[in-house]
Design an enzyme around this catalytic site. Structure first.
Site, PDB file in Angstrom:
ATOM      1  N   ARG A 255      23.345 -86.991  -9.051  1.00 12.17           N
ATOM      2  CA  ARG A 255      24.650 -86.053  -8.862  1.00 12.17           C
ATOM      3  C   ARG A 255      25.842 -86.383  -9.208  1.00 12.17           C
ATOM      4  O   ARG A 255      27.339 -85.704  -9.247  1.00 12.17           O
ATOM      5  CB  ARG A 255      25.574 -86.716  -7.236  1.00 12.17           C
ATOM      6  CG  ARG A 255      24.829 -86.613  -5.815  1.00 12.17           C
ATOM      7  CD  ARG A 255      25.474 -87.321  -4.635  1.00 12.17           C
ATOM      8  NE  ARG A 255      25.821 -88.552  -4.290  1.00 12.17           N
ATOM      9  CZ  ARG A 255      26.927 -88.056  -4.402  1.00 12.17           C
ATOM     10  NH1 ARG A 255      28.249 -87.477  -3.656  1.00 12.17           N
ATOM     11  NH2 ARG A 255      28.211 -89.711  -3.731  1.00 12.17           N
ATOM     12  N   LYS A 256      25.252 -86.379 -10.840  1.00 11.29           N
ATOM     13  CA  LYS A 256      26.613 -86.672 -11.435  1.00 11.29           C
ATOM     14  C   LYS A 256      26.929 -85.904 -12.938  1.00 11.29           C
ATOM     15  O   LYS A 256      24.756 -85.452 -13.405  1.00 11.29           O
ATOM     16  CB  LYS A 256      27.143 -87.745 -12.587  1.00 11.29           C
ATOM     17  CG  LYS A 256      27.364 -89.263 -11.523  1.00 11.29           C
ATOM     18  CD  LYS A 256      27.655 -90.190 -12.423  1.00 11.29           C
ATOM     19  CE  LYS A 256      26.544 -91.078 -12.452  1.00 11.29           C
ATOM     20  NZ  LYS A 256      26.571 -92.366 -13.549  1.00 11.29           N
TER      21      LYS A 256
ATOM     22  N   LYS B 233      44.556 -79.414 -29.028  1.00  8.46           N
ATOM     23  CA  LYS B 233      44.734 -79.273 -30.457  1.00  8.46           C
ATOM     24  C   LYS B 233      45.696 -78.693 -30.879  1.00  8.46           C
ATOM     25  O   LYS B 233      46.280 -78.760 -31.953  1.00  8.46           O
ATOM     26  CB  LYS B 233      43.080 -79.271 -31.127  1.00  8.46           C
ATOM     27  CG  LYS B 233      42.152 -79.823 -29.911  1.00  8.46           C
ATOM     28  CD  LYS B 233      41.656 -80.872 -30.555  1.00  8.46           C
ATOM     29  CE  LYS B 233      41.311 -81.736 -31.568  1.00  8.46           C
ATOM     30  NZ  LYS B 233      40.907 -83.395 -31.750  1.00  8.46           N
TER      31      LYS B 233
ATOM     32  N   ASP C  53      39.098 -76.030 -15.930  1.00 17.31           N
ATOM     33  CA  ASP C  53      38.792 -76.434 -14.373  1.00 17.31           C
ATOM     34  C   ASP C  53      37.540 -75.713 -14.110  1.00 17.31           C
ATOM     35  O   ASP C  53      36.453 -75.995 -13.605  1.00 17.31           O
ATOM     36  CB  ASP C  53      39.244 -77.042 -13.658  1.00 17.31           C
ATOM     37  CG  ASP C  53      39.212 -77.743 -12.116  1.00 17.31           C
ATOM     38  OD1 ASP C  53      39.252 -77.437 -11.363  1.00 17.31           O
ATOM     39  OD2 ASP C  53      38.259 -78.632 -12.593  1.00 17.31           O
TER      40      ASP C  53
ATOM     41  N   ASN D  31      41.563 -82.475 -24.896  1.00 18.92           N
ATOM     42  CA  ASN D  31      42.636 -82.808 -26.270  1.00 18.92           C
ATOM     43  C   ASN D  31      42.743 -81.500 -26.341  1.00 18.92           C
ATOM     44  O   ASN D  31      41.931 -80.276 -26.781  1.00 18.92           O
ATOM     45  CB  ASN D  31      41.970 -83.324 -27.181  1.00 18.92           C
ATOM     46  CG  ASN D  31      41.110 -84.782 -26.911  1.00 18.92           C
ATOM     47  OD1 ASN D  31      42.034 -86.082 -26.640  1.00 18.92           O
ATOM     48  ND2 ASN D  31      40.348 -85.264 -26.924  1.00 18.92           N
TER      49      ASN D  31
END
Ligand SMILES: CCCCC/C=C\C/C=C\C/C=C\C/C=C\CCCC(=O)SCCNC(=O)CCNC(=O)[C@H](O)C(C)(C)COP(=O)(O)OP(=O)(O)OC[C@H]1O[C@@H](n2cnc3c(N)ncnc32)[C@H](O)[C@@H]1OP(=O)(O)O
Length: 206
Positions: A172-173, A151, A127, A149
């Site tokens: 804005r993405k 692994k 993050d 994911n």
């Protein structure tokens, strides 16, 4: 007291300290070399950011109701452990490629199952790294979605490399992807896609 605590918050935690492994120091030195032609830049990291973007965040987006005698002592989660016990990391960014590499060593207090990193600790460093990737491209962003994911389990106290890349921007993405490899590149520990939203100045965080 004030002076020493102020000094404390201005320590740049993304510089080597005695808890760093040989691997982490070697990788750090390799990336410091890459910074010599300015294609890469080391990102400083403090317990309490006092940068302009934090000021902007507080001015434009933070409703004063969220600031009280407790929250005023807030400090960055990933910089809230004693040296070596939590998140030891240094991030390097390549503006041209819209990439961040994070060299990370997860300490013993980040344990999930014995001997391995907690999934939430892995999500945290992902993050922070993907968030910073979006932030450098889009300014004040927040995480809307993080799909990880897992692994292979990451051994506790090992050093790993996060490679984060800005993939797409739509309004804005900000779409970011990130993978985590072992130092020798042979083991893929995790793959992540994330969506970060640039905060809308007309909407205060509620
Ligand atoms: C940046 C902070 C200040 C500066 C800090 C500086 C330095 C600190 C140093 C280091 C820290 C490390 C990294 C810093 C980087 C990032 C900060 C850390 C990241 C986080 O750790 S932060 C905590 C977890 N995070 C939350 O606590 C957010 C909770 N959430 C919300 O606060 C709202 O949800 C928000 C604001 C995200 C969006 O709200 P909003 O009202 O502005 O936007 P809206 O809802 O209108 O969506 C607009 C378009 O995105 C689409 N969209 C939205 N969400 C979607 C989803 N989940 N999936 C798919 N699409 C989605 C919509 O569908 C629409 O798409 P379309 O336009 O196409 O319709």
């Amino acid at each position: 007291r004030l002076f020493s605590s102020e000094k404390l918050t201005q320590r740049d935690h993304s510089l080597p300290n005695p808890s760093w492994s040989k691997d982490l120091r070697l990788l750090f030195d390799q990336f410091m070399k890459k910074c010599e032609d300015s294609s890469w830049k080391r990102l400083p990291s403090y317990k309490c950011e006092s940068s302009q973007r934090v000021q902007d965040f507080k001015t434009h987006f933070l409703d004063p109701k969220f600031m009280n005698e407790q929250t005023v002592h807030g400090q960055l989660f990933t910089r809230s452990f004693e040296d070596g016990l939590g998140f030891e990391y240094a991030m390097f960014c390549n503006d041209a490629e819209k990439r961040i590499v994070c060299l990370f060593q997860g300490g013993p207090y980040l344990q999930g199952v014995p001997g391995f990193l907690h999934g939430g600790a892995i999500a945290t460093i992902i993050d922070a790294t993907t968030g910073m990737t979006a932030l450098l491209a889009g300014g004040i962003v927040m995480t809307a979605n993080l799909n990880i994911n897992f692994k292979r389990p990451i051994p506790l106290c090992s050093t790993v490399v996060l490679n984060s890349q800005l993939d797409k921007v739509e309004g804005r993405k900000f779409f970011v992807s990130c993978n985590i490899h072992s130092v020798d590149g042979k083991t893929l520990y995790s793959e992540t896609t994330g969506l970060f939203i640039k905060l809308d100045p007309d909407k205060r965080l509620k």
